[in-house]
Design a protein around this motif. Structure first.
Motif, PDB file in Angstrom:
ATOM      1  N   GLY A  73       0.816  -1.215   0.000  1.00  8.54           N
ATOM      2  CA  GLY A  73       0.000   0.000   0.000  1.00  8.54           C
ATOM      3  C   GLY A  73       0.841   1.253   0.000  1.00  8.54           C
ATOM      4  N   SER A  74       1.984   1.207   0.684  1.00  6.59           N
ATOM      5  CA  SER A  74       2.890   2.357   0.703  1.00  6.59           C
ATOM      6  C   SER A  74       3.521   2.563  -0.665  1.00  6.59           C
ATOM      7  CB  SER A  74       3.980   2.144   1.761  1.00  6.59           C
ATOM      8  OG  SER A  74       3.414   2.067   3.054  1.00  6.59           O
ATOM      9  N   ILE A  75       3.839   1.477  -1.357  1.00  3.06           N
ATOM     10  CA  ILE A  75       4.362   1.589  -2.717  1.00  3.06           C
ATOM     11  C   ILE A  75       3.336   2.271  -3.614  1.00  3.06           C
ATOM     12  CG2 ILE A  75       5.089   0.295  -4.764  1.00  3.06           C
ATOM     13  CD1 ILE A  75       6.218  -1.841  -2.895  1.00  3.06           C
ATOM     14  N   VAL A  76       2.068   1.829  -3.512  1.00  2.64           N
ATOM     15  CA  VAL A  76       1.006   2.426  -4.316  1.00  2.64           C
ATOM     16  C   VAL A  76       0.879   3.910  -4.003  1.00  2.64           C
ATOM     17  CG1 VAL A  76      -1.483   2.443  -4.752  1.00  2.64           C
ATOM     18  CG2 VAL A  76      -0.270   0.264  -4.566  1.00  2.64           C
ATOM     19  N   ALA A  77       0.893   4.260  -2.728  1.00  2.00           N
ATOM     20  CA  ALA A  77       0.743   5.656  -2.331  1.00  2.00           C
ATOM     21  C   ALA A  77       1.884   6.516  -2.864  1.00  2.00           C
ATOM     22  CB  ALA A  77       0.678   5.758  -0.802  1.00  2.00           C
ATOM     23  N   MET A  78       3.119   6.000  -2.802  1.00  3.66           N
ATOM     24  CA  MET A  78       4.262   6.769  -3.300  1.00  3.66           C
ATOM     25  C   MET A  78       4.199   6.918  -4.825  1.00  3.66           C
ATOM     26  SD  MET A  78       5.884   7.691  -0.602  1.00  3.66           S
ATOM     27  CE  MET A  78       4.213   7.803   0.098  1.00  3.66           C
ATOM     28  N   LEU A  79       3.824   5.855  -5.505  1.00  9.00           N
ATOM     29  CA  LEU A  79       3.718   5.931  -6.963  1.00  9.00           C
ATOM     30  C   LEU A  79       2.634   6.904  -7.408  1.00  9.00           C
ATOM     31  CD1 LEU A  79       4.094   2.132  -7.833  1.00  9.00           C
ATOM     32  CD2 LEU A  79       5.748   3.941  -8.361  1.00  9.00           C
ATOM     33  N   ASN A  80       1.620   7.089  -6.549  1.00 10.58           N
ATOM     34  CA  ASN A  80       0.492   7.972  -6.878  1.00 10.58           C
ATOM     35  C   ASN A  80       0.626   9.365  -6.273  1.00 10.58           C
ATOM     36  OD1 ASN A  80      -1.263   6.600  -8.586  1.00 10.58           O
ATOM     37  ND2 ASN A  80      -2.308   5.548  -6.916  1.00 10.58           N
ATOM     38  N   LYS A  81       1.735   9.649  -5.609  1.00 10.67           N
ATOM     39  CA  LYS A  81       1.823  10.894  -4.840  1.00 10.67           C
ATOM     40  C   LYS A  81       1.650  12.133  -5.712  1.00 10.67           C
ATOM     41  CE  LYS A  81       4.183  12.634  -0.780  1.00 10.67           C
ATOM     42  NZ  LYS A  81       5.302  12.408   0.181  1.00 10.67           N
ATOM     43  N   GLY A  82       2.231  12.105  -6.914  1.00  6.58           N
ATOM     44  CA  GLY A  82       2.081  13.257  -7.796  1.00  6.58           C
ATOM     45  C   GLY A  82       0.649  13.454  -8.245  1.00  6.58           C
ATOM     46  N   VAL A  83      -0.019  12.347  -8.604  1.00  2.00           N
ATOM     47  CA  VAL A  83      -1.420  12.427  -9.031  1.00  2.00           C
ATOM     48  C   VAL A  83      -2.295  12.915  -7.893  1.00  2.00           C
ATOM     49  CG1 VAL A  83      -3.412  11.051  -9.738  1.00  2.00           C
ATOM     50  CG2 VAL A  83      -1.206  10.674 -10.813  1.00  2.00           C
ATOM     51  N   LYS A  84      -2.053  12.404  -6.696  1.00  2.00           N
ATOM     52  CA  LYS A  84      -2.861  12.787  -5.541  1.00  2.00           C
ATOM     53  C   LYS A  84      -2.784  14.298  -5.300  1.00  2.00           C
ATOM     54  CE  LYS A  84      -3.461  11.733  -0.630  1.00  2.00           C
ATOM     55  NZ  LYS A  84      -4.845  11.257  -0.715  1.00  2.00           N
ATOM     56  N   ALA A  85      -1.562  14.828  -5.380  1.00  2.00           N
ATOM     57  CA  ALA A  85      -1.393  16.258  -5.151  1.00  2.00           C
ATOM     58  C   ALA A  85      -2.070  17.081  -6.240  1.00  2.00           C
ATOM     59  CB  ALA A  85       0.105  16.592  -5.086  1.00  2.00           C
ATOM     60  N   GLN A  86      -1.898  16.665  -7.493  1.00  2.00           N
ATOM     61  CA  GLN A  86      -2.491  17.415  -8.594  1.00  2.00           C
ATOM     62  C   GLN A  86      -4.017  17.393  -8.535  1.00  2.00           C
ATOM     63  OE1 GLN A  86      -0.933  19.345 -10.472  1.00  2.00           O
ATOM     64  NE2 GLN A  86       1.201  18.657 -10.503  1.00  2.00           N
ATOM     65  N   LEU A  87      -4.592  16.228  -8.181  1.00  2.00           N
ATOM     66  CA  LEU A  87      -6.046  16.136  -8.088  1.00  2.00           C
ATOM     67  C   LEU A  87      -6.576  16.982  -6.936  1.00  2.00           C
ATOM     68  CD1 LEU A  87      -6.625  12.327  -8.727  1.00  2.00           C
ATOM     69  CD2 LEU A  87      -7.437  14.194 -10.158  1.00  2.00           C
ATOM     70  N   ALA A  88      -5.861  16.936  -5.819  1.00  2.00           N
ATOM     71  CA  ALA A  88      -6.329  17.650  -4.638  1.00  2.00           C
ATOM     72  C   ALA A  88      -6.234  19.164  -4.801  1.00  2.00           C
ATOM     73  CB  ALA A  88      -5.522  17.203  -3.410  1.00  2.00           C
ATOM     74  N   GLU A  89      -5.150  19.628  -5.420  1.00  2.00           N
ATOM     75  CA  GLU A  89      -4.922  21.068  -5.512  1.00  2.00           C
ATOM     76  C   GLU A  89      -5.408  21.676  -6.817  1.00  2.00           C
ATOM     77  OE1 GLU A  89      -3.942  22.697  -2.876  1.00  2.00           O
ATOM     78  OE2 GLU A  89      -3.901  20.736  -1.876  1.00  2.00           O
ATOM     79  N   GLY A  90      -5.689  20.846  -7.814  1.00  2.59           N
ATOM     80  CA  GLY A  90      -6.163  21.368  -9.101  1.00  2.59           C
ATOM     81  C   GLY A  90      -5.180  22.303  -9.756  1.00  2.59           C
ATOM     82  N   ALA A  91      -3.894  21.967  -9.623  1.00  2.00           N
ATOM     83  CA  ALA A  91      -2.861  22.866 -10.131  1.00  2.00           C
ATOM     84  C   ALA A  91      -2.717  22.808 -11.645  1.00  2.00           C
ATOM     85  CB  ALA A  91      -1.514  22.535  -9.477  1.00  2.00           C
ATOM     86  N   LEU A  92      -3.202  21.745 -12.267  1.00  2.00           N
ATOM     87  CA  LEU A  92      -3.080  21.606 -13.716  1.00  2.00           C
ATOM     88  C   LEU A  92      -4.350  22.071 -14.413  1.00  2.00           C
ATOM     89  CD1 LEU A  92      -1.386  18.083 -13.965  1.00  2.00           C
ATOM     90  CD2 LEU A  92      -0.268  20.323 -14.118  1.00  2.00           C
ATOM     91  N   GLU A  93      -4.247  22.308 -15.706  1.00  2.00           N
ATOM     92  CA  GLU A  93      -5.417  22.637 -16.500  1.00  2.00           C
ATOM     93  C   GLU A  93      -6.319  21.404 -16.616  1.00  2.00           C
ATOM     94  OE1 GLU A  93      -6.243  25.584 -17.645  1.00  2.00           O
ATOM     95  OE2 GLU A  93      -4.422  26.489 -16.817  1.00  2.00           O
ATOM     96  N   GLU A  94      -7.595  21.648 -16.969  1.00  2.00           N
ATOM     97  CA  GLU A  94      -8.576  20.563 -17.048  1.00  2.00           C
ATOM     98  C   GLU A  94      -8.110  19.432 -17.964  1.00  2.00           C
ATOM     99  OE1 GLU A  94     -13.307  19.937 -18.222  1.00  2.00           O
ATOM    100  OE2 GLU A  94     -12.246  21.757 -18.821  1.00  2.00           O
ATOM    101  N   ALA A  95      -7.656  19.768 -19.154  1.00  2.00           N
ATOM    102  CA  ALA A  95      -7.244  18.746 -20.116  1.00  2.00           C
ATOM    103  C   ALA A  95      -6.081  17.924 -19.586  1.00  2.00           C
ATOM    104  CB  ALA A  95      -6.867  19.393 -21.443  1.00  2.00           C
ATOM    105  N   GLU A  96      -5.152  18.588 -18.887  1.00  2.00           N
ATOM    106  CA  GLU A  96      -3.999  17.865 -18.343  1.00  2.00           C
ATOM    107  C   GLU A  96      -4.421  16.891 -17.252  1.00  2.00           C
ATOM    108  OE1 GLU A  96      -1.894  21.568 -17.445  1.00  2.00           O
ATOM    109  OE2 GLU A  96      -0.231  20.832 -18.674  1.00  2.00           O
ATOM    110  N   LEU A  97      -5.393  17.291 -16.429  1.00  2.00           N
ATOM    111  CA  LEU A  97      -5.888  16.389 -15.389  1.00  2.00           C
ATOM    112  C   LEU A  97      -6.600  15.182 -16.004  1.00  2.00           C
ATOM    113  CD1 LEU A  97      -7.258  18.893 -12.713  1.00  2.00           C
ATOM    114  CD2 LEU A  97      -5.312  17.343 -12.473  1.00  2.00           C
ATOM    115  N   TYR A  98      -7.369  15.425 -17.074  1.00  2.00           N
ATOM    116  CA  TYR A  98      -8.021  14.317 -17.780  1.00  2.00           C
ATOM    117  C   TYR A  98      -6.973  13.325 -18.287  1.00  2.00           C
ATOM    118  CZ  TYR A  98     -12.831  16.102 -18.002  1.00  2.00           C
ATOM    119  OH  TYR A  98     -14.100  16.508 -17.696  1.00  2.00           O
ATOM    120  N   ASN A  99      -5.930  13.888 -18.910  1.00  2.00           N
ATOM    121  CA  ASN A  99      -4.886  13.021 -19.456  1.00  2.00           C
ATOM    122  C   ASN A  99      -4.158  12.259 -18.361  1.00  2.00           C
ATOM    123  OD1 ASN A  99      -5.382  13.724 -22.115  1.00  2.00           O
ATOM    124  ND2 ASN A  99      -3.947  15.441 -22.083  1.00  2.00           N
TER     125      ASN A  99
END
Length: 315
Positions: A73-99
């Motif tokens: 589970g920790s491996i999964v969390a670390m591998l997803n850390k960038g996605v988690k931050a981007q989804l939570a903060e909405g720092a990327l444009e809509e199209a980039e988040l979709y991609n």
């Protein structure tokens, strides 16, 4: 009583985020051969075990499997850390988040509902279920199932190791894979510590059938080996002469009461087929090219059914 140690059993060092790999790792988190399934299988077996040695073994391994769940589970969390931050903060444009979500090969539910964290699903997003637990309450049966479960998990870990170049992930997966080997060895020892461990259960097999090998799939590809031939086996090749294998006639029967017999006879008469007629059907009325022969037609001068169908279609 459980006490949680915040240090992992094996240190997780992930080189960089990789949501797609994280999705595949979920197979060992919430999948059929994953760590949660193993922990629940061994806990429930251990709680019901009456032998003190096997009980201790099962609860030890069950608890360790929970620590392995924490590692994967920790491996999964670390591998997803960038996605988690981007989804939570909405720092990327809509199209980039979709991609980003689409590129991970994970479901939108995993990304949106769980926020990139480890979810109790397999790699296809199927939720974990207690149906994965196949314990039967017989130690020889369950220990064999446990050995098979550990071997299946080892194979899955091998495949996960083969699809990543991340050295830290490979190391952690290699540790988890190797612990599956150790658990197999422990379960094997526990199984063979039971003097009469085969067959499972209490009742002996019927002597007349215990050594039979029935060659029921015949033709090109038949192979003989120690599993189906030799002094240990009474091999049956001629099924026509030997089936049924008992002294009966091979048909199903039941002894009915007089009342049930009368009703069953009425049912049979009411639903009997009239084999003397050839009724016209909806297929006949709507038949077109490719339908083959219909009611009232026959092969005529044709040599076989294929030629008759061709002749009918040519008309």
């Amino acid at each position: 009583m459980f006490m949680h140690n915040k240090r992992l059993q094996y240190t997780v060092r992930v080189a960089e985020p990789n949501p797609r790999l994280a999705c595949m790792m979920l197979e060992q988190f919430g999948g059929a051969d994953g760590e949660l399934a193993a922990a629940m299988r061994y806990f429930t077996q251990g709680l019901g075990e009456i032998d003190p040695g096997r009980k201790d073994l099962l609860l030890d391994i069950a608890t360790e499997e929970l620590s392995h769940l924490e590692v994967i589970g920790s491996i999964v969390a670390m591998l997803n850390k960038g996605v988690k931050a981007q989804l939570a903060e909405g720092a990327l444009e809509e199209a980039e988040l979709y991609n980003m979500i689409g590129a991970s090969s994970s479901s939108a539910k995993e990304a949106l509902l769980f926020g990139g964290g480890p979810s109790l699903t397999d790699s296809a997003g199927v939720p974990w279920t207690a149906a994965y637990i196949d314990s039967r309450g017989d130690p020889t049966c369950d220990l064999r199932s446990n050995i098979a479960a550990e071997s299946r998990a080892k194979v899955v870990y091998e495949r996960l190791i083969n699809i990543t170049d991340d050295p830290g992930v490979k190391e952690a997966l290699g540790f988890l894979m190797t612990r599956e080997i150790a658990h197999q060895k422990s379960f094997e020892k526990a199984l063979y510590a039971i003097e009469d461990n085969f067959p499972s259960g209490k009742l002996p097999g019927i002597a007349a059938y215990a050594n039979l090998y029935v060659n029921s799939s015949q033709g090109e590809g038949d192979v003989e080996g120690p599993w189906n031939s030799g002094a240990q086996w009474d091999r049956i090749d001629d099924l026509e002469k030997t089936m049924p294998i008992d002294d009966g006639d091979g048909t199903a029967s039941v002894k009915l009461s007089a009342a049930d017999e009368a009703v069953a006879t009425k049912l049979a008469l009411r639903t009997a087929s009239d084999r003397s007629t050839d009724p016209e059907t909806g297929v006949d009325l709507g038949a077109g090219p490719g339908a083959g022969l219909i009611s009232g037609e026959d092969m005529g001068a044709a040599k076989d059914i294929g030629e008759a169908i061709k002749m009918a279609e040519d008309l």
